[in-house]
Design a protein around this motif. Structure first.
Motif, short mmCIF file in Angstrom:
data_model
loop_
_atom_site.label_atom_id
_atom_site.label_comp_id
_atom_site.label_asym_id
_atom_site.label_seq_id
_atom_site.Cartn_x
_atom_site.Cartn_y
_atom_site.Cartn_z
N LEU A 455 0.84 -1.35 -0.12
CA LEU A 455 -0.08 0.00 -0.07
C LEU A 455 0.99 1.08 -0.01
CD1 LEU A 455 -2.63 1.31 0.26
CD2 LEU A 455 -2.39 1.38 2.64
N VAL A 456 0.88 2.10 -0.89
CA VAL A 456 1.68 3.37 -1.21
C VAL A 456 0.79 4.57 -0.63
CG1 VAL A 456 2.81 4.87 -2.70
CG2 VAL A 456 2.65 2.25 -2.99
N MET A 457 1.06 4.97 0.42
CA MET A 457 0.24 6.14 1.28
C MET A 457 1.25 7.33 1.07
SD MET A 457 -0.81 5.98 5.05
CE MET A 457 -1.56 7.09 5.81
N HIS A 458 0.50 8.38 0.51
CA HIS A 458 1.32 9.48 0.18
C HIS A 458 0.33 10.93 0.40
CE1 HIS A 458 5.70 10.62 -1.18
NE2 HIS A 458 4.80 11.77 -0.65
N GLY A 471 3.42 7.46 -7.35
CA GLY A 471 3.33 7.03 -8.81
C GLY A 471 4.57 6.34 -9.27
N ARG A 472 5.70 6.60 -8.85
CA ARG A 472 6.93 5.82 -9.45
C ARG A 472 6.93 4.58 -8.72
NH1 ARG A 472 8.96 11.41 -8.36
NH2 ARG A 472 9.49 12.12 -10.71
N ALA A 477 6.30 -1.38 -9.06
CA ALA A 477 5.73 -2.65 -8.44
C ALA A 477 4.74 -3.27 -9.66
CB ALA A 477 4.58 -2.12 -7.64
N ALA A 478 4.21 -2.73 -10.64
CA ALA A 478 3.70 -3.36 -11.75
C ALA A 478 4.89 -3.84 -12.64
CB ALA A 478 2.95 -2.10 -12.46
N ARG A 479 5.72 -3.35 -12.75
CA ARG A 479 6.90 -3.87 -13.55
C ARG A 479 7.66 -5.22 -13.03
NH1 ARG A 479 7.72 1.65 -14.48
NH2 ARG A 479 9.54 1.53 -12.67
N ASN A 480 7.22 -5.36 -11.73
CA ASN A 480 8.06 -6.39 -10.95
C ASN A 480 6.95 -7.46 -10.53
OD1 ASN A 480 11.04 -6.02 -10.64
ND2 ASN A 480 10.05 -3.96 -10.33
N ASP A 485 -1.51 -0.70 -4.08
CA ASP A 485 -2.65 0.01 -4.15
C ASP A 485 -1.96 1.41 -3.92
OD1 ASP A 485 -5.29 -1.66 -4.20
OD2 ASP A 485 -3.52 -2.71 -3.67
N LEU A 486 -2.84 2.51 -4.43
CA LEU A 486 -2.22 3.78 -3.95
C LEU A 486 -3.39 4.52 -3.24
CD1 LEU A 486 -0.46 6.38 -4.43
CD2 LEU A 486 -2.15 6.76 -6.40
#
Length: 527
Positions: A455-458, A471-472, A477-480, A485-486
């Motif tokens: 979970l990416v929280m910003h 977003g980076r 994550a998608a590439r690996n 989730d954002l």
């Protein structure tokens, strides 16, 4: 330079000896703050009994002036026994101390917390020069020329205790960390306190009658027993957990952790790894006393997690590998005493640490990356340093010479001597900052097995880490093959507004809890 002429208040103002101060702080010829104070002593002692102070920051625009009034109570040995402050925006904070250094903190935004630490000799608010003056008077009479000593001082705005080094030469006492010089009165010279920085001046001026009247009102309100002495025992009791954390310290471990048990049946272990530069006087990052992380501890304890707040030793000799091994061992030790779930939440630098250790834990934990840099710390710290100079409206630096200057500053920051408070506070993190200097989302997530959950929280108003880094992380994550989730947090700062007096931890952290409950429900159905 300020000459400290002692002018007593009228006798009816106080039963003992009284001294008053009014300091004006100027930077580059412009007034930035006024600090005035009233100090009471007993009739037979040079040590203070109480210090009532007010600091006022100069308004940069209409309606922006800020002020803080406070009272500090002292014991027989000149150590602090109680403190209370009120700010112009309505926030309150109070401490009660005992002779062993334990203190109880109460704020208007949370329940009391018990904190262990050293015996405190001064509480230093922003621009409270009278408190610094009293501390220097205490030291100068106890030191011989060529000697130095370190006093524990409490910084209430940060809820942090620091060791402040004072050094004596002849009749002069200096505080290198704060850039202050103090001279004891003697034949042909008066007592003075001055700032050593170029362009900064500190002057003492007479206290006006209106100032004195207002001071007495603050004294009567802030010194009332109901406000100073009635600080309740903590609702969250850290005494046993702190003893356990200190036992690990005694083994020489590079880090420790404060465990707050779940309320009710434990769902699992929630590991909280903080950011850089936050240390208490024992050399650890702040634990339960951290007002920014305390809402996390309280909230997820109520959600049914045993919360382990990790603290790093302030020791520059600790390597990244030392820290990594000790952290993994600490998590496994506490994991065995909790429910089945494992969540690792890392804030800022702590997020990089969380992403680094996660693949070494089995099964793979759920990882929460809160305000975490995605492009390495070098770019993040350089950008932060530039924005502080140029302002957030100019996020890109065009001047190559300016870039080189900031790059040199960064290298001194992570490799040079600890010659400033900012560097000294982060010296324990230098190994981690070097390790993640040019390592970010792409490099860390490449080592993850597929199927991991993040979970990416910003916050979109983060003043330290670029919001676009969220977003980076999602892209890496998608590439690996890592599912991410954002969770954007609108309008909040680097700590999600959780240190504000009007903070609403529920609004910030409830979406995180909902995310974890959804994961647990999905895993239950799949099994």
């Amino acid at each position: 330079m300020s000459d400290l002429n002692h002018r007593p208040l009228p006798e009816q103002a106080a039963p003992g000896q009284v001294e008053e101060f009014r300091f004006e702080l100027d930077l580059n010829g412009a007034n930035v703050a006024t600090s005035f104070a009233w100090c009471e002593r007993g009739p037979d002692t040079p040590l203070p009994l109480a210090l009532v102070a007010c600091t006022i920051g100069t308004a940069r625009s209409p309606g922006q002036a800020s002020s803080s009034s406070s009272v500090t109570r002292f014991g027989a040995e000149g150590t602090v026994m109680g403190f209370r402050s009120e700010t112009s925006d309505g926030r309150t904070l109070a401490y009660r101390f005992d002779a062993l250094g334990r203190r109880w903190l109460t704020t208007d935004s949370g329940e009391p917390v018990l904190i262990d630490g050293p015996v405190v000799h001064a509480v230093i608010e922003h621009n409270n020069f009278a408190a610094l003056l009293l501390l220097m008077r205490h030291a100068v009479q106890r030191l011989r020329p060529g000697d130095g000593t370190t006093y524990a001082v409490l910084i209430p705005e940060l809820n942090r205790t620091l060791g402040l080094r004072l050094e004596k030469e002849a009749d002069t006492l200096t505080c290198p960390a704060l850039g202050l010089r103090y001279r004891w009165p003697g034949p042909g010279q008066s007592e003075c306190l001055e700032l050593m920085a170029q362009g900064a001046s500190l002057s003492l001026k007479p206290l006006a009658g209106d100032d004195r009247t207002q001071m007495m009102r603050w004294r009567d309100r802030l010194c009332a027993p109901a406000t100073v002495d009635a600080v309740a025992e903590p609702g969250i009791r850290f005494r046993d957990e702190l003893a356990d954390a200190d036992a690990l310290l005694a083994t020489g471990a590079p880090l420790t952790g404060l465990r707050t048990p779940a309320q009710g049946r434990s769902r699992g272990l929630f590991v909280l790894i903080g950011g850089s530069g936050e240390y208490d006087a024992r050399g650890f990052t702040r634990l339960g006393e951290n007002l920014g992380y305390l809402p996390w501890i309280r909230f997820f304890s109520r959600e049914g997690y045993d919360v382990l707040s990790v603290a790093r030793r302030s020791d520059a000799s600790v390597t990244h590998l030392d820290h990594r091994r000790a952290l993994l061992a600490l998590i496994e030790r506490h994991r065995a005493k909790s429910g089945p779930a494992l969540v690792i939440a890392g804030h800022s630098l702590g997020g990089l640490v969380a992403a680094d250790i996660a693949p070494a834990l089995h099964p793979l934990p759920v990882v929460i990356l809160a305000a975490c840099p995605a492009r390495g710390l070098r770019k993040t710290i350089l950008r932060q340093a530039f924005c502080q100079v140029a302002g957030p409206r100019e996020p890109q630096m065009r001047d190559r010479a300016a870039w080189r200057s900031q790059a040199d500053h960064y290298e001194r920051f992570i490799s040079g001597p600890a010659d400033s408070p900012a560097i000294a506070l982060r010296q324990a993190d230098r190994a981690l900052i070097r390790a993640f200097s040019d390592v970010g989302a792409a490099e860390l997530l490449r080592r993850w097995p597929t199927g991991g959950r993040v979970l990416v929280m910003h916050a979109d108003a983060d003043e330290k880490v670029d919001f676009r880094d969220a977003g980076r992380w999602i892209g890496a994550a998608a590439r690996n093959g890592v599912k991410a989730d954002l969770l954007p947090v609108p309008g909040k700062d680097h700590v999600f507004g959780l240190m504000d007096a009007a903070a609403d931890p529920e609004a910030v952290l409830a979406p995180v809890a909902a995310f974890l409950r959804t994961l647990a429900s999905d895993e239950g159905r799949s099994s």
